[in-house]
Design a protein around this motif. Sequence first.
Motif, PDB file in Angstrom:
ATOM      1  N   PHE A   1       0.825  -1.220   0.000  1.00 40.49           N
ATOM      2  CA  PHE A   1       0.000   0.000   0.000  1.00 40.49           C
ATOM      3  C   PHE A   1       0.851   1.258   0.000  1.00 40.49           C
ATOM      4  O   PHE A   1       2.010   1.257   0.429  1.00 40.49           O
ATOM      5  CB  PHE A   1      -0.923   0.007   1.233  1.00 40.49           C
ATOM      6  CG  PHE A   1      -0.185   0.032   2.555  1.00 40.49           C
ATOM      7  CD1 PHE A   1       0.009   1.220   3.243  1.00 40.49           C
ATOM      8  CD2 PHE A   1       0.306  -1.146   3.109  1.00 40.49           C
ATOM      9  CE1 PHE A   1       0.694   1.234   4.449  1.00 40.49           C
ATOM     10  CE2 PHE A   1       0.986  -1.138   4.320  1.00 40.49           C
ATOM     11  CZ  PHE A   1       1.182   0.056   4.993  1.00 40.49           C
ATOM     12  N   ASN A   2       0.246   2.328  -0.473  1.00 41.17           N
ATOM     13  CA  ASN A   2       0.881   3.642  -0.490  1.00 41.17           C
ATOM     14  C   ASN A   2       0.493   4.395   0.781  1.00 41.17           C
ATOM     15  O   ASN A   2      -0.675   4.742   0.969  1.00 41.17           O
ATOM     16  CB  ASN A   2       0.428   4.409  -1.743  1.00 41.17           C
ATOM     17  CG  ASN A   2       1.149   5.727  -1.910  1.00 41.17           C
ATOM     18  OD1 ASN A   2       1.424   6.432  -0.949  1.00 41.17           O
ATOM     19  ND2 ASN A   2       1.454   6.064  -3.155  1.00 41.17           N
ATOM     20  N   LEU A   3       1.460   4.621   1.653  1.00 47.24           N
ATOM     21  CA  LEU A   3       1.157   5.274   2.931  1.00 47.24           C
ATOM     22  C   LEU A   3       0.667   6.703   2.726  1.00 47.24           C
ATOM     23  O   LEU A   3      -0.191   7.185   3.473  1.00 47.24           O
ATOM     24  CB  LEU A   3       2.400   5.266   3.826  1.00 47.24           C
ATOM     25  CG  LEU A   3       2.199   5.808   5.244  1.00 47.24           C
ATOM     26  CD1 LEU A   3       1.272   4.908   6.052  1.00 47.24           C
ATOM     27  CD2 LEU A   3       3.541   5.960   5.968  1.00 47.24           C
ATOM     28  N   ASP A   4       1.190   7.396   1.715  1.00 50.07           N
ATOM     29  CA  ASP A   4       0.795   8.793   1.495  1.00 50.07           C
ATOM     30  C   ASP A   4      -0.710   8.933   1.287  1.00 50.07           C
ATOM     31  O   ASP A   4      -1.311   9.944   1.657  1.00 50.07           O
ATOM     32  CB  ASP A   4       1.522   9.371   0.277  1.00 50.07           C
ATOM     33  CG  ASP A   4       3.008   9.575   0.541  1.00 50.07           C
ATOM     34  OD1 ASP A   4       3.409   9.552   1.724  1.00 50.07           O
ATOM     35  OD2 ASP A   4       3.769   9.748  -0.428  1.00 50.07           O
ATOM     36  N   SER A   5      -1.330   7.899   0.676  1.00 48.89           N
ATOM     37  CA  SER A   5      -2.767   7.992   0.404  1.00 48.89           C
ATOM     38  C   SER A   5      -3.587   8.020   1.681  1.00 48.89           C
ATOM     39  O   SER A   5      -4.727   8.506   1.695  1.00 48.89           O
ATOM     40  CB  SER A   5      -3.211   6.810  -0.462  1.00 48.89           C
ATOM     41  OG  SER A   5      -3.094   5.590   0.260  1.00 48.89           O
ATOM     42  N   LEU A   6      -3.040   7.478   2.783  1.00 49.98           N
ATOM     43  CA  LEU A   6      -3.761   7.474   4.051  1.00 49.98           C
ATOM     44  C   LEU A   6      -3.657   8.814   4.777  1.00 49.98           C
ATOM     45  O   LEU A   6      -4.381   9.060   5.742  1.00 49.98           O
ATOM     46  CB  LEU A   6      -3.210   6.371   4.967  1.00 49.98           C
ATOM     47  CG  LEU A   6      -3.376   4.928   4.488  1.00 49.98           C
ATOM     48  CD1 LEU A   6      -2.666   3.979   5.438  1.00 49.98           C
ATOM     49  CD2 LEU A   6      -4.847   4.563   4.386  1.00 49.98           C
ATOM     50  N   MET A   7      -2.753   9.668   4.310  1.00 51.28           N
ATOM     51  CA  MET A   7      -2.518  10.932   5.011  1.00 51.28           C
ATOM     52  C   MET A   7      -3.531  12.017   4.650  1.00 51.28           C
ATOM     53  O   MET A   7      -3.578  13.057   5.279  1.00 51.28           O
ATOM     54  CB  MET A   7      -1.111  11.460   4.692  1.00 51.28           C
ATOM     55  CG  MET A   7       0.015  10.601   5.222  1.00 51.28           C
ATOM     56  SD  MET A   7       1.618  11.408   4.948  1.00 51.28           S
ATOM     57  CE  MET A   7       2.737  10.090   5.456  1.00 51.28           C
ATOM     58  N   THR A   8      -4.328  11.774   3.621  1.00 53.05           N
ATOM     59  CA  THR A   8      -5.215  12.832   3.130  1.00 53.05           C
ATOM     60  C   THR A   8      -6.564  12.866   3.840  1.00 53.05           C
ATOM     61  O   THR A   8      -7.354  13.774   3.605  1.00 53.05           O
ATOM     62  CB  THR A   8      -5.457  12.644   1.619  1.00 53.05           C
ATOM     63  OG1 THR A   8      -6.056  11.356   1.410  1.00 53.05           O
ATOM     64  CG2 THR A   8      -4.140  12.709   0.849  1.00 53.05           C
ATOM     65  N   SER A   9      -6.839  11.872   4.696  1.00 52.06           N
ATOM     66  CA  SER A   9      -8.167  11.774   5.296  1.00 52.06           C
ATOM     67  C   SER A   9      -8.402  12.780   6.409  1.00 52.06           C
ATOM     68  O   SER A   9      -9.524  13.235   6.617  1.00 52.06           O
ATOM     69  CB  SER A   9      -8.396  10.349   5.825  1.00 52.06           C
ATOM     70  OG  SER A   9      -8.293   9.423   4.778  1.00 52.06           O
ATOM     71  N   SER A  10      -7.369  13.124   7.178  1.00 53.09           N
ATOM     72  CA  SER A  10      -7.535  14.085   8.270  1.00 53.09           C
ATOM     73  C   SER A  10      -6.198  14.679   8.636  1.00 53.09           C
ATOM     74  O   SER A  10      -5.140  14.079   8.386  1.00 53.09           O
ATOM     75  CB  SER A  10      -8.140  13.383   9.503  1.00 53.09           C
ATOM     76  OG  SER A  10      -7.190  12.518  10.093  1.00 53.09           O
ATOM     77  N   LEU A  11      -6.226  15.858   9.246  1.00 53.07           N
ATOM     78  CA  LEU A  11      -4.984  16.519   9.647  1.00 53.07           C
ATOM     79  C   LEU A  11      -4.274  15.723  10.739  1.00 53.07           C
ATOM     80  O   LEU A  11      -3.051  15.619  10.757  1.00 53.07           O
ATOM     81  CB  LEU A  11      -5.274  17.942  10.126  1.00 53.07           C
ATOM     82  CG  LEU A  11      -5.739  18.923   9.041  1.00 53.07           C
ATOM     83  CD1 LEU A  11      -6.087  20.276   9.663  1.00 53.07           C
ATOM     84  CD2 LEU A  11      -4.657  19.094   7.976  1.00 53.07           C
TER      85      LEU A  11
END
Length: 285
Positions: A90-100
């Motif tokens: 998985f791409n960890l960066d994609s999980l960072m966009t859900s919340s601050l």
Amino acid sequence: MKYIKYRETKEHGTFDFPMEFYHVGPSHPRYEMSYHWHIEYEIMRILKGELLLTVGDREFTARAGDVIFVKGGLLHGGIPDNCLYECIVFNLDSLMTSSLAGERLLKKISSDSIEITDHFSPCDKELSHITDRMFEHMKLREEGHELTVIGAFYEFFGYILEHGYYRKTQSISVKDGRRIEHLKNVISTIEEHYDECITLEDLARAAGMNSKYFCRYFKEMTHRTPIDYLNYYRIEQACFKLATSNDPISEIGMSCGFNDESYFIKTFKKYKGVTPKKYLSAPLS
């Protein structure tokens, strides 16, 4: 650790859901996990048997029920023993966009400031429960599974941080870092040119070493001689081509760097225990 130019370029998942699930058993064409790396992160769970893993500079045996975490960019590989295992890449960066808050905490994980434990035993029941749920939803792919999986990932990383399953990163020495980069260069050379005539001198040159020292260094790092690893990798590629194409066995041998069909069959049997023809006719498990 800095990435060098070559890495696994396969896309994992889709643009809007960059996660991919893999189920690997003895019949899988890439059952043995040759040394590789990718910018994505990876979580594995062992369902059966044992998997001798090398992750970065660490070697350990994972058994049924264990969970393994591999940070993006780390060189890793594994030798299975009657093993059945699953992976989510998985791409960890994609999980960072859900919340601050999620972005702030996950940046700690993606940075080089902390290092998450790479091997979890089944004794942590709660972590196993979280991981099992993540894998089962990735496997079933029912309506809404993306939300459930993303939620399980947040729960996984939250549990890691809450229970301190990490340590502050110690900077590796310039010498150790250079040794790993040299190995990556050699593995890259093999992966890019395995179908060509590669000599020991070619591999030593890729590592920037003389042949005598290179052989000792490579075996220390991989527990194989350079030529043994080259042949092993060629046979792994042959297995993949046998399983995914209708090309004649002789052509597949040629395309994997074997100029002599009888030598190809002999080498194949050495690593797989059966001839290419019997491998093709073996039932899927």
